[in-house]
Design a protein around this motif. Structure first.
Motif, short mmCIF file in Angstrom:
data_model
loop_
_atom_site.label_atom_id
_atom_site.label_comp_id
_atom_site.label_asym_id
_atom_site.label_seq_id
_atom_site.Cartn_x
_atom_site.Cartn_y
_atom_site.Cartn_z
N ILE A 75 0.84 -1.20 0.00
CA ILE A 75 0.00 0.00 0.00
C ILE A 75 0.87 1.25 0.00
O ILE A 75 0.62 2.20 -0.75
N CYS A 76 1.93 1.24 0.83
CA CYS A 76 2.78 2.43 0.91
C CYS A 76 3.49 2.68 -0.42
O CYS A 76 3.57 3.83 -0.87
N VAL A 77 3.99 1.60 -1.03
CA VAL A 77 4.67 1.78 -2.32
C VAL A 77 3.68 2.30 -3.36
O VAL A 77 4.01 3.19 -4.16
N ALA A 78 2.44 1.78 -3.33
CA ALA A 78 1.44 2.24 -4.30
C ALA A 78 1.14 3.73 -4.10
O ALA A 78 1.09 4.50 -5.07
N ILE A 79 0.97 4.14 -2.82
CA ILE A 79 0.68 5.56 -2.55
C ILE A 79 1.83 6.43 -3.03
O ILE A 79 1.64 7.47 -3.68
N CYS A 80 3.09 5.97 -2.72
CA CYS A 80 4.27 6.72 -3.14
C CYS A 80 4.31 6.87 -4.66
O CYS A 80 4.52 7.97 -5.17
N ALA A 81 4.08 5.75 -5.36
CA ALA A 81 4.14 5.78 -6.83
C ALA A 81 3.10 6.73 -7.38
O ALA A 81 3.37 7.51 -8.30
N LEU A 82 1.90 6.68 -6.81
CA LEU A 82 0.82 7.55 -7.27
C LEU A 82 1.20 9.02 -7.09
O LEU A 82 1.06 9.84 -8.00
N PHE B 18 7.74 10.64 2.88
CA PHE B 18 6.35 10.48 3.35
C PHE B 18 5.97 9.01 3.40
O PHE B 18 5.40 8.52 4.38
N GLY B 19 6.35 8.28 2.32
CA GLY B 19 6.02 6.85 2.28
C GLY B 19 6.72 6.08 3.38
O GLY B 19 6.13 5.21 4.03
N ILE B 20 8.00 6.43 3.63
CA ILE B 20 8.75 5.75 4.69
C ILE B 20 8.08 6.00 6.05
O ILE B 20 7.89 5.08 6.85
N GLY B 21 7.70 7.26 6.26
CA GLY B 21 7.04 7.58 7.53
C GLY B 21 5.73 6.84 7.69
O GLY B 21 5.41 6.34 8.77
N PHE B 22 4.97 6.74 6.59
CA PHE B 22 3.65 6.08 6.65
C PHE B 22 3.81 4.60 6.94
O PHE B 22 3.11 4.05 7.80
N SER B 23 4.79 3.96 6.27
CA SER B 23 4.96 2.52 6.54
C SER B 23 5.50 2.30 7.94
O SER B 23 5.13 1.33 8.61
N ASN B 24 6.32 3.23 8.42
CA ASN B 24 6.81 3.18 9.80
C ASN B 24 5.65 3.24 10.77
O ASN B 24 5.58 2.50 11.75
#
Lengths: 316, 127
Positions: A75-82, B18-24
């Protein structure tokens, strides 16, 4: 009354006696509950039940955890890519294009200082054009501190409910914080005046140079915290206690709200407010910006310091 | 996508942060680490806003001397700086409240693991 005697003894003996007391209290093994007697009529059924039970406890739990982790990463990778794909539509980094369509920023830069009298346009924006927003921000800080106060304040009463928590926090305070550390004290003698003067400088020059109420207030708060770390609560209690905090913060917020309301009221009705913008670049230029940033700085400095003391031992 | 990497390196860095923080925030069981992840997400947003306001080769929006008509082509965008300032104060406040709640939970349950806290709270409810 027994609790009270205990407290006096613990405080007199230092933290060691409290440690042994707490160790005795928490070290005792908890009474184990008897497992539920579960009657299964058939041995085969019992064996299946046993297999399922062990699988859930050993493998199933681990499998679920792993699936959760994989799902989260996906999910995080998908959000980042988006989000990254969306940046392709934005103007290039360092490009002037966003400012060209932006009438508001253009107005702030070209007309801002004529309206506010501040050389620093950002200070003019946050304390004048968006003054009520900054007032709300100060109140957010104030309300956050009130919440932390409700959650962490431990009055030193002989109330048996809060007694244990207070003693624990006192023990933590004795164990983890420096006490009369010589290096720290000598460093603080040099640093605290410098830090405080620098904070006041940032606070007073917010409308002329980089700085302002929030940054100056944070530096002042850091100076106070350094003083507290080096010399302990006995020294800081003499000039900063809860009453000081209450008076400073409420009067600063009240002053901010009243003066901002006055300026907006007179401005909206076309009345001259009697506060000029002053000579450009002088310390007294910018009309009310200087007192306003001092008010914000006081609120921020007090809030930072009180937050630290509350987290450290739940009291001022 | 590749174009995004070359033209918007700063924004992309902010979004990856942001993504790193969210997955954290989602992966860690420890409450303090969750709060650290939350603060990382805050910082990523500030980095994003600041890089959006930056214009190459221009000055900070502080007028050096009184000029009759300061030109907008000389200075960077002052608006994101004001917004970031507001955001920082709000994030400090929310972080303080989260940490205070964590301290309370730790004092009550003597653990920082969120699963254990939830389990014990459930047990206390049932008892």
């Amino acid at each position: 009354m027994k609790m009270n005697d205990d407290r006096i003894r613990w405080l007199a003996d230092g933290s060691e006696s409290l440690d042994s007391e707490m160790l005795r209290e928490y070290g005792q093994p908890e009474a184990e509950e008897a497992p539920d007697a579960f009657e299964m009529p058939h041995p085969r059924e019992r064996r299946y039940y046993h297999l399922l039970h062990t699988w859930t406890h050993r493998r199933g739990e681990r499998l679920m955890n792993r699936m959760y982790s994989v799902a989260v990463v996906l999910i995080c990778v998908a959000i980042c890519a988006l989000l990254i794909a969306t940046t392709a539509d934005m103007p290039r980094f360092g490009d002037a294009a966003p400012l060209e369509d932006d009438n508001l920023s253009e107005f702030y830069v070209e007309e801002g200082y004529r309206h506010t009298g501040a050389a620093n346009i950002v200070t003019g924006i946050i304390l004048d054009f968006r003054g009520f927003d900054t007032l709300g921000e100060s109140h957010v800080l104030f309300i956050a501190l009130c919440t932390v106060l409700m959650l962490l304040y431990l009055p030193k009463k002989s109330d048996p409910k809060t007694m244990r928590e207070w003693l624990e926090s006192e023990a933590d305070d004795r164990r983890f914080e420096p006490h009369a550390d010589l290096i720290l004290q000598q460093g603080a003698v040099l640093l605290v005046p410098l830090v405080l003067v620098f904070g006041v400088y940032i606070l007073l020059n917010g409308h002329l140079s980089p700085g302002g109420g929030f940054s100056g207030g944070t530096v002042l708060g850091a100076g106070l915290i350094l003083y507290l770390l080096a010399y302990g609560f006995r020294k800081t209690e003499r000039f900063f206690n809860f009453r000081t905090y209450r008076r400073l913060t409420t009067s600063a917020l009240l002053f901010y709200a009243l003066s901002k309301g006055y300026i907006f009221f007179t401005g909206a009705n076309g009345i001259s407010n009697g506060v000029g913008t002053g000579r450009f670049g002088a310390i007294l230029s910018g009309g009310l910006l200087l007192p306003l940033s001092v008010a914000v700085g006081l609120v921020v400095a007090c809030t930072m310091y009180v937050l630290y003391t509350l987290f450290r031992k739940g009291d001022l | 996508m590749l174009n995004a990497l070359t033209d918007h390196l700063e924004e992309v860095a902010a979004l990856i942060l942001f993504g790193i923080g969210f997955s954290n925030l989602l992966l860690n069981r420890n409450m303090i680490k969750k709060i650290i992840g939350f603060s990382m997400m805050d910082s990523a947003i500030y980095l994003f806003l600041a890089s959006y306001g930056y214009i190459r080769g221009r000055l900070a929006p502080i007028l050096p001397a009184e000029t009759p008509a300061p030109s907008v082509t000389q200075y960077v965008n002052p608006l994101p700086a004001g917004l970031v300032l507001t955001g920082i104060v709000v994030s400090v406040s929310s972080t303080a409240i989260m940490l205070a709640l964590t301290v309370r939970l730790y004092r009550r349950y003597h653990t920082l693991n969120i699963d254990e806290i939830a389990m014990r709270a459930k047990e206390a409810d049932e008892a």
